[in-house]
Structure formats: structure tokens, C-alpha cells
Motif scaffolding. Structure first.
Motif, PDB file in Angstrom:
ATOM      1  N   LEU A 123       0.825  -1.215   0.000  1.00 31.98           N
ATOM      2  CA  LEU A 123       0.000   0.000   0.000  1.00 31.98           C
ATOM      3  C   LEU A 123       0.857   1.262   0.000  1.00 31.98           C
ATOM      4  CD1 LEU A 123      -2.843  -1.100   2.415  1.00 31.98           C
ATOM      5  CD2 LEU A 123      -3.069  -0.571  -0.029  1.00 31.98           C
ATOM      6  N   ARG A 124       2.003   1.190   0.633  1.00 33.99           N
ATOM      7  CA  ARG A 124       2.894   2.354   0.664  1.00 33.99           C
ATOM      8  C   ARG A 124       3.505   2.639  -0.706  1.00 33.99           C
ATOM      9  NH1 ARG A 124       4.145   0.164   6.227  1.00 33.99           N
ATOM     10  NH2 ARG A 124       3.117   1.711   7.570  1.00 33.99           N
ATOM     11  N   GLU A 125       3.497   1.647  -1.577  1.00 29.91           N
ATOM     12  CA  GLU A 125       4.012   1.824  -2.938  1.00 29.91           C
ATOM     13  C   GLU A 125       2.906   2.139  -3.942  1.00 29.91           C
ATOM     14  OE1 GLU A 125       7.280   1.836  -3.674  1.00 29.91           O
ATOM     15  OE2 GLU A 125       7.609   1.604  -1.524  1.00 29.91           O
ATOM     16  N   ALA A 126       1.656   1.924  -3.579  1.00 31.44           N
ATOM     17  CA  ALA A 126       0.527   2.125  -4.493  1.00 31.44           C
ATOM     18  C   ALA A 126       0.301   3.611  -4.736  1.00 31.44           C
ATOM     19  CB  ALA A 126      -0.729   1.485  -3.914  1.00 31.44           C
ATOM     20  N   ASN A 127       0.048   3.964  -5.994  1.00 28.68           N
ATOM     21  CA  ASN A 127      -0.132   5.373  -6.344  1.00 28.68           C
ATOM     22  C   ASN A 127      -1.484   5.695  -6.949  1.00 28.68           C
ATOM     23  OD1 ASN A 127       2.434   6.445  -5.529  1.00 28.68           O
ATOM     24  ND2 ASN A 127       3.307   5.254  -7.202  1.00 28.68           N
ATOM     25  N   THR A 128      -2.298   4.670  -7.223  1.00 27.47           N
ATOM     26  CA  THR A 128      -3.598   4.917  -7.842  1.00 27.47           C
ATOM     27  C   THR A 128      -4.691   4.201  -7.055  1.00 27.47           C
ATOM     28  OG1 THR A 128      -3.550   2.978  -9.291  1.00 27.47           O
ATOM     29  CG2 THR A 128      -2.524   5.009 -10.142  1.00 27.47           C
ATOM     30  N   VAL A 129      -5.910   4.640  -7.259  1.00 27.49           N
ATOM     31  CA  VAL A 129      -7.063   3.987  -6.636  1.00 27.49           C
ATOM     32  C   VAL A 129      -7.110   2.521  -7.048  1.00 27.49           C
ATOM     33  CG1 VAL A 129      -9.591   3.922  -6.621  1.00 27.49           C
ATOM     34  CG2 VAL A 129      -8.400   6.111  -6.440  1.00 27.49           C
ATOM     35  N   GLU A 130      -6.855   2.245  -8.318  1.00 29.03           N
ATOM     36  CA  GLU A 130      -6.896   0.871  -8.820  1.00 29.03           C
ATOM     37  C   GLU A 130      -5.841   0.003  -8.142  1.00 29.03           C
ATOM     38  OE1 GLU A 130      -6.822   3.628 -10.831  1.00 29.03           O
ATOM     39  OE2 GLU A 130      -8.962   3.556 -11.286  1.00 29.03           O
ATOM     40  N   ASP A 131      -4.634   0.542  -7.940  1.00 28.88           N
ATOM     41  CA  ASP A 131      -3.579  -0.204  -7.255  1.00 28.88           C
ATOM     42  C   ASP A 131      -3.999  -0.553  -5.829  1.00 28.88           C
ATOM     43  OD1 ASP A 131      -1.948   0.057  -9.505  1.00 28.88           O
ATOM     44  OD2 ASP A 131      -0.742   1.688  -8.645  1.00 28.88           O
ATOM     45  N   VAL A 132      -4.559   0.424  -5.130  1.00 32.55           N
ATOM     46  CA  VAL A 132      -5.000   0.201  -3.750  1.00 32.55           C
ATOM     47  C   VAL A 132      -6.092  -0.854  -3.704  1.00 32.55           C
ATOM     48  CG1 VAL A 132      -6.126   1.245  -1.741  1.00 32.55           C
ATOM     49  CG2 VAL A 132      -4.304   2.480  -2.938  1.00 32.55           C
TER      50      VAL A 132
END
Length: 145
Positions: A123-132
Motif C-alpha cells: 500500500l505504501r508503494e501504491a499510487n492509484t485507486v486501482e492499485d490500492v
């Protein structure tokens, strides 16, 4: 009623990288966004959450089912955590006053998912809503009882 994170986030909100300088600012922003999707005033949400922060579990009026909001802060802020570490991953859970066990099941699911170091790191690496969503919902499906 389903209590996995994908159902909590279906009508909820995700803020993948938010700038906040304090707990109050982060909770205010989450309250504003959840107000937009629930129709409940941001003030009522924020007051309920702050009461919860002080005393224990509280409910929010005028929603039919638990709903969640996730925020990753660009820089952690002080949440007066037991470990004294700054908080950068926030999941706000709103539940109707009558939620009872549904609220507890939802809270347990959030806890199971966020307790995993690999999930927190991803989660700390996720940058988009889709990634999360991909991270949270995949883990929720794998940890459901």
C-alpha cells in the motif's frame, strides 16, 4: 451481510496519496470525502470519528451498511499510537447505529488485512485507486473467514 473490504470500499472512497500534516487534517479530509458519497454531513462523520478516537466504538446515523474509506498519507502523522510511530495508512470505517455484529465483523476484516506487513508495504508503494483496490480487495478475499 458481506464484511470484506471490497464491499466496504464499493461505495466508499480511496485516497492513494494524500498530504496531511496532522491527524485532525487527515480525518477531516476522509470525513469530507465520505460525506460526499454517503450524504451524511462531514461534521457528523468527523464528530463521530473523533468521539470514537476518544472513547470507543460509535455509530453514524443515516447509512444502511458499513462503509469504508482508505487514505495513504505521503508522510506519516502522529495518531498517538501505542507504538509512538507516525501513521501513514488510515482506514475509516463508518457503521450505522444498528450495525451491531456487522460492524465488529467489518472491523475484524480490516484488522486482519492491515495486520499483514506485506499488505502495508504494498500500500505504501501504491499510487492509484486501482492499485490500492487490487491490494486491499485481493487480501480481503484471501483472509475472509
Amino acid at each position: 451481510m458481506a464484511t470484506d473490504l471490497s464491499s466496504l470500499l464499493k461505495g466508499g472512497i480511496i485516497l492513494p496519496c494524500f498530504e496531511a500534516s496532522s491527524r485532525k487534517q487527515a480525518l477531516h479530509a476522509l470525513s469530507e470525502e465520505l460525506a460526499r458519497v454517503t450524504g451524511i454531513s462531514a461534521r457528523e462523520i468527523e464528530d463521530s470519528v473523533m468521539e470514537r478516537e476518544r472513547l470507543g466504538s460509535t455509530g453514524v446515523g443515516e447509512i444502511d451498511a458499513p462503509i469504508g474509506g482508505f487514505m495513504r498519507l505521503a508522510t506519516g502523522v502522529d495518531f498517538e499510537a501505542i507504538d509512538d510511530r507516525p501513521c501513514d495508512l488510515i482506514f475509516m470505517l463508518l457503521a450505522p447505529l444498528s450495525a451491531g455484529a456487522d460492524h465488529l465483523r467489518a472491523l475484524a476484516q480490516v484488522s486482519r488485512v492491515f495486520r499483514q506487513p506485506a499488505v502495508r508495504d504494498a500500500l505504501r508503494e501504491a499510487n492509484t485507486v486501482e492499485d490500492v483496490k487490487a491490494i486491499i480487495c485481493k487480501e480481503a478475499a484471501e483472509t475472509s473467514i
